[in-house]
Scaffold this motif. Sequence first.
Motif, PDB file in Angstrom:
ATOM      1  N   VAL A  46       0.847  -1.188   0.000  1.00  0.00           N
ATOM      2  CA  VAL A  46       0.000   0.000   0.000  1.00  0.00           C
ATOM      3  C   VAL A  46       0.886   1.242   0.000  1.00  0.00           C
ATOM      4  CG1 VAL A  46      -1.934  -1.147   1.151  1.00  0.00           C
ATOM      5  CG2 VAL A  46      -0.217   0.027   2.521  1.00  0.00           C
ATOM      6  N   CYS A  47       0.274   2.405  -0.228  1.00  0.00           N
ATOM      7  CA  CYS A  47       1.065   3.638  -0.286  1.00  0.00           C
ATOM      8  C   CYS A  47       1.678   3.947   1.075  1.00  0.00           C
ATOM      9  CB  CYS A  47       0.210   4.799  -0.779  1.00  0.00           C
ATOM     10  SG  CYS A  47      -1.032   5.341   0.381  1.00  0.00           S
ATOM     11  N   ASN A  48       2.698   4.782   1.065  1.00  0.00           N
ATOM     12  CA  ASN A  48       3.484   5.063   2.267  1.00  0.00           C
ATOM     13  C   ASN A  48       3.055   6.330   2.984  1.00  0.00           C
ATOM     14  OD1 ASN A  48       4.867   2.860   1.452  1.00  0.00           O
ATOM     15  ND2 ASN A  48       6.852   3.832   1.318  1.00  0.00           N
ATOM     16  N   PHE A  49       1.824   6.752   2.825  1.00  0.00           N
ATOM     17  CA  PHE A  49       1.332   7.864   3.623  1.00  0.00           C
ATOM     18  C   PHE A  49      -0.115   7.617   4.018  1.00  0.00           C
ATOM     19  CE2 PHE A  49       0.005   9.504  -0.494  1.00  0.00           C
ATOM     20  CZ  PHE A  49       1.122   9.308  -1.293  1.00  0.00           C
ATOM     21  N   LEU A  50      -0.445   8.116   5.201  1.00  0.00           N
ATOM     22  CA  LEU A  50      -1.773   7.941   5.751  1.00  0.00           C
ATOM     23  C   LEU A  50      -2.109   9.114   6.646  1.00  0.00           C
ATOM     24  CD1 LEU A  50      -1.769   5.613   8.777  1.00  0.00           C
ATOM     25  CD2 LEU A  50       0.294   5.799   7.437  1.00  0.00           C
ATOM     26  N   GLU A  51      -3.375   9.220   7.011  1.00  0.00           N
ATOM     27  CA  GLU A  51      -3.797  10.295   7.895  1.00  0.00           C
ATOM     28  C   GLU A  51      -3.164  10.108   9.259  1.00  0.00           C
ATOM     29  OE1 GLU A  51      -7.971  11.386   9.770  1.00  0.00           O
ATOM     30  OE2 GLU A  51      -7.932  11.672   7.584  1.00  0.00           O
ATOM     31  N   GLY A  52      -2.773  11.212   9.866  1.00  0.00           N
ATOM     32  CA  GLY A  52      -2.092  11.165  11.154  1.00  0.00           C
ATOM     33  C   GLY A  52      -2.958  10.632  12.265  1.00  0.00           C
ATOM     34  N   GLY A  53      -2.317  10.240  13.330  1.00  0.00           N
ATOM     35  CA  GLY A  53      -3.034   9.747  14.485  1.00  0.00           C
ATOM     36  C   GLY A  53      -3.743  10.866  15.222  1.00  0.00           C
ATOM     37  N   SER A  54      -4.556  10.511  16.173  1.00  0.00           N
ATOM     38  CA  SER A  54      -5.334  11.500  16.919  1.00  0.00           C
ATOM     39  C   SER A  54      -4.453  12.342  17.838  1.00  0.00           C
ATOM     40  CB  SER A  54      -6.414  10.793  17.737  1.00  0.00           C
ATOM     41  OG  SER A  54      -5.815   9.889  18.649  1.00  0.00           O
ATOM     42  N   LEU A  55      -3.284  11.844  18.200  1.00  0.00           N
ATOM     43  CA  LEU A  55      -2.455  12.551  19.173  1.00  0.00           C
ATOM     44  C   LEU A  55      -1.593  13.653  18.567  1.00  0.00           C
ATOM     45  CD1 LEU A  55      -1.253   9.543  21.337  1.00  0.00           C
ATOM     46  CD2 LEU A  55      -2.974  11.240  21.915  1.00  0.00           C
ATOM     47  N   ILE A  56      -1.220  13.525  17.322  1.00  0.00           N
ATOM     48  CA  ILE A  56      -0.254  14.480  16.766  1.00  0.00           C
ATOM     49  C   ILE A  56      -0.858  15.407  15.715  1.00  0.00           C
ATOM     50  CG2 ILE A  56       0.664  13.038  14.919  1.00  0.00           C
ATOM     51  CD1 ILE A  56       3.454  14.096  15.863  1.00  0.00           C
ATOM     52  N   GLY A  57      -2.132  15.535  15.646  1.00  0.00           N
ATOM     53  CA  GLY A  57      -2.684  16.524  14.730  1.00  0.00           C
ATOM     54  C   GLY A  57      -3.955  16.100  14.039  1.00  0.00           C
ATOM     55  N   GLY A  58      -4.344  14.858  14.180  1.00  0.00           N
ATOM     56  CA  GLY A  58      -5.597  14.393  13.599  1.00  0.00           C
ATOM     57  C   GLY A  58      -5.621  14.453  12.088  1.00  0.00           C
ATOM     58  N   SER A  59      -6.731  14.948  11.546  1.00  0.00           N
ATOM     59  CA  SER A  59      -6.918  14.918  10.091  1.00  0.00           C
ATOM     60  C   SER A  59      -6.032  15.923   9.366  1.00  0.00           C
ATOM     61  CB  SER A  59      -8.386  15.175   9.754  1.00  0.00           C
ATOM     62  OG  SER A  59      -8.756  16.461  10.234  1.00  0.00           O
ATOM     63  N   ASP A  60      -5.507  16.927  10.056  1.00  0.00           N
ATOM     64  CA  ASP A  60      -4.612  17.894   9.417  1.00  0.00           C
ATOM     65  C   ASP A  60      -3.192  17.342   9.278  1.00  0.00           C
ATOM     66  OD1 ASP A  60      -3.948  20.465   8.316  1.00  0.00           O
ATOM     67  OD2 ASP A  60      -2.868  20.857  10.186  1.00  0.00           O
ATOM     68  N   CYS A  61      -2.911  16.256   9.946  1.00  0.00           N
ATOM     69  CA  CYS A  61      -1.565  15.688   9.955  1.00  0.00           C
ATOM     70  C   CYS A  61      -1.503  14.436   9.084  1.00  0.00           C
ATOM     71  CB  CYS A  61      -1.181  15.352  11.394  1.00  0.00           C
ATOM     72  SG  CYS A  61       0.479  14.698  11.566  1.00  0.00           S
ATOM     73  N   LYS A  62      -0.379  14.279   8.406  1.00  0.00           N
ATOM     74  CA  LYS A  62      -0.150  13.080   7.607  1.00  0.00           C
ATOM     75  C   LYS A  62       1.101  12.381   8.114  1.00  0.00           C
ATOM     76  CE  LYS A  62      -0.271  15.807   4.006  1.00  0.00           C
ATOM     77  NZ  LYS A  62      -0.143  16.383   2.704  1.00  0.00           N
ATOM     78  N   LEU A  63       1.068  11.066   8.092  1.00  0.00           N
ATOM     79  CA  LEU A  63       2.243  10.254   8.416  1.00  0.00           C
ATOM     80  C   LEU A  63       2.797   9.737   7.102  1.00  0.00           C
ATOM     81  CD1 LEU A  63       0.868   8.168  11.419  1.00  0.00           C
ATOM     82  CD2 LEU A  63       2.212  10.265  11.500  1.00  0.00           C
ATOM     83  N   ILE A  64       4.029  10.088   6.826  1.00  0.00           N
ATOM     84  CA  ILE A  64       4.696   9.642   5.602  1.00  0.00           C
ATOM     85  C   ILE A  64       5.900   8.834   6.053  1.00  0.00           C
ATOM     86  CG2 ILE A  64       5.829  10.377   3.480  1.00  0.00           C
ATOM     87  CD1 ILE A  64       4.153  13.005   3.800  1.00  0.00           C
ATOM     88  N   TYR A  65       6.001   7.610   5.570  1.00  0.00           N
ATOM     89  CA  TYR A  65       7.014   6.706   6.119  1.00  0.00           C
ATOM     90  C   TYR A  65       7.653   5.864   5.032  1.00  0.00           C
ATOM     91  CZ  TYR A  65       3.686   2.878   5.568  1.00  0.00           C
ATOM     92  OH  TYR A  65       2.823   1.945   5.036  1.00  0.00           O
ATOM     93  N   ARG A  66       8.779   5.313   5.407  1.00  0.00           N
ATOM     94  CA  ARG A  66       9.469   4.300   4.604  1.00  0.00           C
ATOM     95  C   ARG A  66       9.981   3.249   5.561  1.00  0.00           C
ATOM     96  NH1 ARG A  66      12.373   6.331  -0.786  1.00  0.00           N
ATOM     97  NH2 ARG A  66      10.489   5.911  -1.924  1.00  0.00           N
ATOM     98  N   HIS A  67       9.943   2.024   5.120  1.00  0.00           N
ATOM     99  CA  HIS A  67      10.403   0.896   5.935  1.00  0.00           C
ATOM    100  C   HIS A  67      11.649   0.324   5.264  1.00  0.00           C
ATOM    101  CE1 HIS A  67       9.518  -3.306   7.761  1.00  0.00           C
ATOM    102  NE2 HIS A  67      10.359  -2.619   8.499  1.00  0.00           N
ATOM    103  N   TYR A  68      12.780   0.424   5.963  1.00  0.00           N
ATOM    104  CA  TYR A  68      14.043  -0.111   5.476  1.00  0.00           C
ATOM    105  C   TYR A  68      14.495  -1.194   6.444  1.00  0.00           C
ATOM    106  CZ  TYR A  68      14.361   4.190   2.714  1.00  0.00           C
ATOM    107  OH  TYR A  68      14.121   5.214   1.850  1.00  0.00           O
ATOM    108  N   SER A  69      14.611  -2.398   5.990  1.00  0.00           N
ATOM    109  CA  SER A  69      15.127  -3.505   6.787  1.00  0.00           C
ATOM    110  C   SER A  69      14.428  -3.580   8.140  1.00  0.00           C
ATOM    111  CB  SER A  69      16.642  -3.360   6.918  1.00  0.00           C
ATOM    112  OG  SER A  69      17.201  -4.458   7.581  1.00  0.00           O
ATOM    113  N   THR A  70      15.073  -3.160   9.214  1.00  0.00           N
ATOM    114  CA  THR A  70      14.468  -3.262  10.548  1.00  0.00           C
ATOM    115  C   THR A  70      14.009  -1.914  11.088  1.00  0.00           C
ATOM    116  OG1 THR A  70      16.594  -2.977  11.666  1.00  0.00           O
ATOM    117  CG2 THR A  70      15.932  -5.227  11.131  1.00  0.00           C
ATOM    118  N   LEU A  71      14.054  -0.855  10.256  1.00  0.00           N
ATOM    119  CA  LEU A  71      13.724   0.476  10.746  1.00  0.00           C
ATOM    120  C   LEU A  71      12.597   1.128   9.948  1.00  0.00           C
ATOM    121  CD1 LEU A  71      17.316   1.890  11.277  1.00  0.00           C
ATOM    122  CD2 LEU A  71      15.711   1.209  13.056  1.00  0.00           C
ATOM    123  N   TYR A  72      11.716   1.787  10.665  1.00  0.00           N
ATOM    124  CA  TYR A  72      10.703   2.646  10.068  1.00  0.00           C
ATOM    125  C   TYR A  72      11.162   4.088  10.236  1.00  0.00           C
ATOM    126  CZ  TYR A  72       7.195  -1.108   9.965  1.00  0.00           C
ATOM    127  OH  TYR A  72       6.512  -2.261   9.705  1.00  0.00           O
TER     128      TYR A  72
END
Length: 193
Positions: A46-72
């Motif tokens: 799936v794509c590497n971005f999603l809506e942020g969690g409720s604690l760090i900004g809610g719908s105005d926040c996005k989580l953009i990530y990459r997973h390399y080996s053992t690290l996010y």
Amino acid sequence: MIKAILVFNNHGKPRFLRFYQRYPEDMQQHIVRETFHLVSQRDDNVCNFLEGGSLIGGSDCKLIYRHYSTLYFVFCVDSSESELGILDLIQVFVETLDKCFDSVCELDLIFNVDKVHYILHEVVMGGMVLETNMNEVITQVDAQSKLEKSETGFSATSGRAVSAIKNMNLPELPRNINIGDLNIKVPNISHFV
């Protein structure tokens, strides 16, 4: 604007955290747990971005990530940031770490946290992107390393000078020097050396 940069392993253990907004420590731990839960549950195709969690900004926040080996590597950003631009920024950050540490791993992040912070400060400062050219970042990191080595040389040189003075066999200095009307008391320098 970037709100936080989180790096954690496959088990959710934080390896590097940088928040650009003030959160109490217990709130930071909740943010890391929630972010890990959101990101780790996602399928690899799936794509590497999603809506942020409720604690760090809610719908105005996005989580953009990459997973390399053992690290996010997760960047929490507001809606003004480009998802693809941040994905590229994560790639630049990871490749720079990889070049600076000769194949970066979890232990490099743990035991060289000062250097990781310095590298990140060359890329992002105050939540704003400063530099996206990996070669420029590496040039600055190399210059900083040379400066640190030269400063280490200065401190080692002064240490050698002090030990050389301590090892010198100096004759006993007179305690009082009288020259006409001038009377000079010579302090005991043994406690200075």
